[in-house]
Enzyme design. Structure first.
Site, PDB file in Angstrom:
ATOM      1  N   GLU A 126      -0.425   4.899  -0.493  1.00 53.25           N
ATOM      2  CA  GLU A 126      -1.163   6.154  -0.712  1.00 53.25           C
ATOM      3  C   GLU A 126      -0.236   7.355  -0.570  1.00 53.25           C
ATOM      4  O   GLU A 126       0.584   7.394   0.353  1.00 53.25           O
ATOM      5  CB  GLU A 126      -2.297   6.328   0.303  1.00 53.25           C
ATOM      6  CG  GLU A 126      -3.495   5.464   0.043  1.00 53.25           C
ATOM      7  CD  GLU A 126      -3.564   4.319   1.013  1.00 53.25           C
ATOM      8  OE1 GLU A 126      -2.487   3.825   1.422  1.00 53.25           O
ATOM      9  OE2 GLU A 126      -4.683   3.923   1.362  1.00 53.25           O
ATOM     10  N   TYR A 156       0.848  -1.201   0.000  1.00 57.36           N
ATOM     11  CA  TYR A 156       0.000   0.000   0.000  1.00 57.36           C
ATOM     12  C   TYR A 156       0.882   1.248   0.000  1.00 57.36           C
ATOM     13  O   TYR A 156       1.829   1.335   0.775  1.00 57.36           O
ATOM     14  CB  TYR A 156      -0.878   0.024   1.264  1.00 57.36           C
ATOM     15  CG  TYR A 156      -2.337  -0.173   0.944  1.00 57.36           C
ATOM     16  CD1 TYR A 156      -2.984   0.657   0.035  1.00 57.36           C
ATOM     17  CD2 TYR A 156      -3.076  -1.183   1.566  1.00 57.36           C
ATOM     18  CE1 TYR A 156      -4.326   0.474  -0.264  1.00 57.36           C
ATOM     19  CE2 TYR A 156      -4.423  -1.367   1.278  1.00 57.36           C
ATOM     20  CZ  TYR A 156      -5.038  -0.525   0.353  1.00 57.36           C
ATOM     21  OH  TYR A 156      -6.355  -0.696   0.066  1.00 57.36           O
ATOM     22  N   ARG A 169      -2.158  -2.092 -18.517  1.00 58.56           N
ATOM     23  CA  ARG A 169      -3.323  -1.219 -18.380  1.00 58.56           C
ATOM     24  C   ARG A 169      -2.963  -0.152 -17.346  1.00 58.56           C
ATOM     25  O   ARG A 169      -2.406  -0.461 -16.291  1.00 58.56           O
ATOM     26  CB  ARG A 169      -4.552  -2.010 -17.921  1.00 58.56           C
ATOM     27  CG  ARG A 169      -4.848  -3.218 -18.758  1.00 58.56           C
ATOM     28  CD  ARG A 169      -6.244  -3.709 -18.600  1.00 58.56           C
ATOM     29  NE  ARG A 169      -7.129  -2.931 -19.428  1.00 58.56           N
ATOM     30  CZ  ARG A 169      -7.279  -3.115 -20.739  1.00 58.56           C
ATOM     31  NH1 ARG A 169      -6.605  -4.051 -21.364  1.00 58.56           N
ATOM     32  NH2 ARG A 169      -8.099  -2.352 -21.419  1.00 58.56           N
ATOM     33  N   THR A 228      -3.513   6.627 -21.928  1.00 59.31           N
ATOM     34  CA  THR A 228      -3.469   5.308 -21.315  1.00 59.31           C
ATOM     35  C   THR A 228      -2.143   4.694 -21.733  1.00 59.31           C
ATOM     36  O   THR A 228      -1.489   5.156 -22.676  1.00 59.31           O
ATOM     37  CB  THR A 228      -4.639   4.421 -21.773  1.00 59.31           C
ATOM     38  OG1 THR A 228      -4.722   4.463 -23.194  1.00 59.31           O
ATOM     39  CG2 THR A 228      -5.950   4.872 -21.181  1.00 59.31           C
ATOM     40  N   LYS A 286      -2.372   0.929 -24.913  1.00 55.43           N
ATOM     41  CA  LYS A 286      -2.794   0.856 -26.322  1.00 55.43           C
ATOM     42  C   LYS A 286      -1.547   0.823 -27.213  1.00 55.43           C
ATOM     43  O   LYS A 286      -0.759  -0.109 -27.075  1.00 55.43           O
ATOM     44  CB  LYS A 286      -3.746   2.014 -26.630  1.00 55.43           C
ATOM     45  CG  LYS A 286      -5.042   1.945 -25.784  1.00 55.43           C
ATOM     46  CD  LYS A 286      -6.050   2.988 -26.210  1.00 55.43           C
ATOM     47  CE  LYS A 286      -7.367   2.849 -25.477  1.00 55.43           C
ATOM     48  NZ  LYS A 286      -7.399   3.510 -24.176  1.00 55.43           N
ATOM     49  N   ASP A 290      -6.137  13.951 -25.042  1.00 60.73           N
ATOM     50  CA  ASP A 290      -6.229  12.545 -24.630  1.00 60.73           C
ATOM     51  C   ASP A 290      -5.749  11.745 -25.828  1.00 60.73           C
ATOM     52  O   ASP A 290      -6.496  11.471 -26.755  1.00 60.73           O
ATOM     53  CB  ASP A 290      -7.685  12.211 -24.275  1.00 60.73           C
ATOM     54  CG  ASP A 290      -7.880  10.735 -23.940  1.00 60.73           C
ATOM     55  OD1 ASP A 290      -6.965   9.935 -24.240  1.00 60.73           O
ATOM     56  OD2 ASP A 290      -8.947  10.385 -23.400  1.00 60.73           O
TER      57      ASP A 290
END
Ligand code: DSN
Length: 434
Positions: free
Chosen positions: A52, A50, A230, A221, A224, A195
């Protein structure tokens, strides 16, 4: 069910999917095959942690190594795109676009983007997306030539005074003119955000112009044409920092606590690996080949592409043929998606076109001559659906498509094509699949 049996079941299904990916032709233009190294980082123990917050400013302890990984990914992103600030924690494109919108706008502000029906994205102001629920969305569109209608864009911008203008597409086969977008954004003092998820690989490869000199923020992203895991990256340009020197903090706060909790560290590491790969000269060759392949394929199918994708109207085969084509091509081992075409004559739910592309096939080493073969199979498949027109009566469509699916499943010619496709595709390696 014992966990052992459950695990066996999952791995059996993964093997089934591996077969499909290897022996089929993956032509959804937003998909790709990642390298063995990207897979290795994704499947690593980094998923256990974790983290954060941001490097040096985490809520939990034990993040010394994670900080180094995230800093490395950020540095690679800054280097690759020539930007002063980069963020790599967004889980994927939609949350990244949400973070950008939250950073730039107050709820209710006007956001403008290309209409979904013209090849835009859900998060750029589509009906039912957060971008039109919490913000006031205005959509511009493409004209009869299927290209962005800048006259309409300018008129709408002047009328609605958007705070944010999106320039980005998901089903647009032409190059984008960022200079024209900038001019319009400046007329209304809007923040211009690119984008470029679909075309990032082409931008890195120098096939398409980079939006960085023209826009304030870039979102891409990573899975692609960039060929990573991803995920997504948010980049602020020099121009963007001049426009709003507070933008870095605003983006950070929008990511966490605005939207997300802990970042996916295995994903961050895999992004770093893919950025290392994209910095190699071989990536430029890959990008050029994606576009060459798309151009050959488009020509063979009777259309044009300046990108990695082809938007193919099927109106010459009949009315509302997108679904039928997707089913029939899938039956033949070719994966594409049904898609609306500009000025859609049938329906957004039962559209008249398909969208297909070359990034994944190019990753497997396919070239122009292979595209000619593939176009041949696609045309043969499309002949098999002639006469299967969508009923004009809306209430008959669901049942009709159920029947069509059964009919297509029984079609002997499609089975013959599938054998040919499997024999062909099986010869091209896929990383991570034996
Ligand atoms: N779903 C992606 C695509 O296929 O274009 C966009 O987010």
């Amino acid at each position: 069910m014992s966990s052992h049996v459950a695990t066996k079941k999952v791995f059996k299904l993964i093997a089934e999917e591996a077969y499909r990916q290897k022996y089929g032709l993956e032509m959804i233009p937003s998909e790709n095959y990642v390298s063995a190294d990207v897979l290795k980082a994704l499947g690593s123990i980094l998923t256990n942690k974790y983290s954060e917050g941001f490097p040096g400013r985490r809520y939990y302890g034990g993040n010394e190594v994670i900080d180094k990984i995230e800093n490395y990914a950020v540095d690679l992103a800054k280097k690759l795109f020539g930007v002063p600030a980069a963020f790599v924690q967004s889980y994927s494109g939609s949350p990244a676009n949400m973070a950008i919108t939250m950073a730039v706008c107050e709820p209710g502000d006007v956001v403008m983007g290309l209409a979904l029906s013209s090849g835009g994205h859900l998060t750029h102001g589509a009906h039912l997306s957060f971008s039109s629920i919490f913000y006031s969305a205005v959509n511009y569109s493409v004209g009869k030539d299927w290209k962005i209608d800048f006259k309409e864009l300018e008129t709408l911008a002047k009328k609605h005074k958007p705070k944010l203008i999106w320039v980005g597409t998901t089903a647009y086969p032409f190059k984008l003119d960022y200079k024209k977008f900038r001019k319009i954004a400046d007329m209304v003092n809007a923040t211009l955000v690119a984008d470029c998820s679909h075309i990032t690989g082409l931008i890195i490869g120098g096939v398409h112009e980079s939006p960085v000199p023209y826009v304030d923020i870039v979102m891409t992203t990573t899975h692609k044409t960039l060929r990573g895991p991803r995920g997504a990256m948010i980049l602020i340009t020099e121009r963007g920092l001049r426009k709003d020197p507070e933008m870095k903090g605003k983006i950070e706060r929008a990511i966490i606590p605005g939207i997300q909790g802990g970042p996916h560290n295995h994903q961050t590491a895999a992004i770093a690996v893919s950025l290392e790969e994209a910095l190699k000269p071989s990536f430029k060759k890959y990008a050029a080949q994606i576009a060459k392949n798309a151009s050959v394929l488009a020509k063979e199918l009777g259309t044009v592409s300046e990108t990695h994708l082809i938007l193919l109207s099927l109106t010459k085969y009949g009315y509302g043929m997108g679904y039928q084509a997707q089913y029939a091509l899938e039956e033949a081992g070719i994966t594409v998606n049904k898609n609306t075409i500009p000025g859609e004559p049938a329906s957004p739910f039962y559209p008249s076109g398909i969208r297909l592309g070359t990034p994944a096939l190019t990753s497997r080493g396919m070239k122009g001559s292979d595209m000619i073969k593939i176009a041949g199979w696609i045309k043969r498949v499309l002949e098999e659906i002639r006469g299967l027109d969508l009923p004009k009566e809306q209430d008959k469509r669901k049942d009709f498509l159920k029947e069509v699916k059964k009919e297509i499943h029984k079609n002997k010619n499609l089975k013959i094509i599938r054998k040919e496709v499997e024999k062909f595709a099986g010869k091209f390696p896929v990383p991570g699949i034996k």
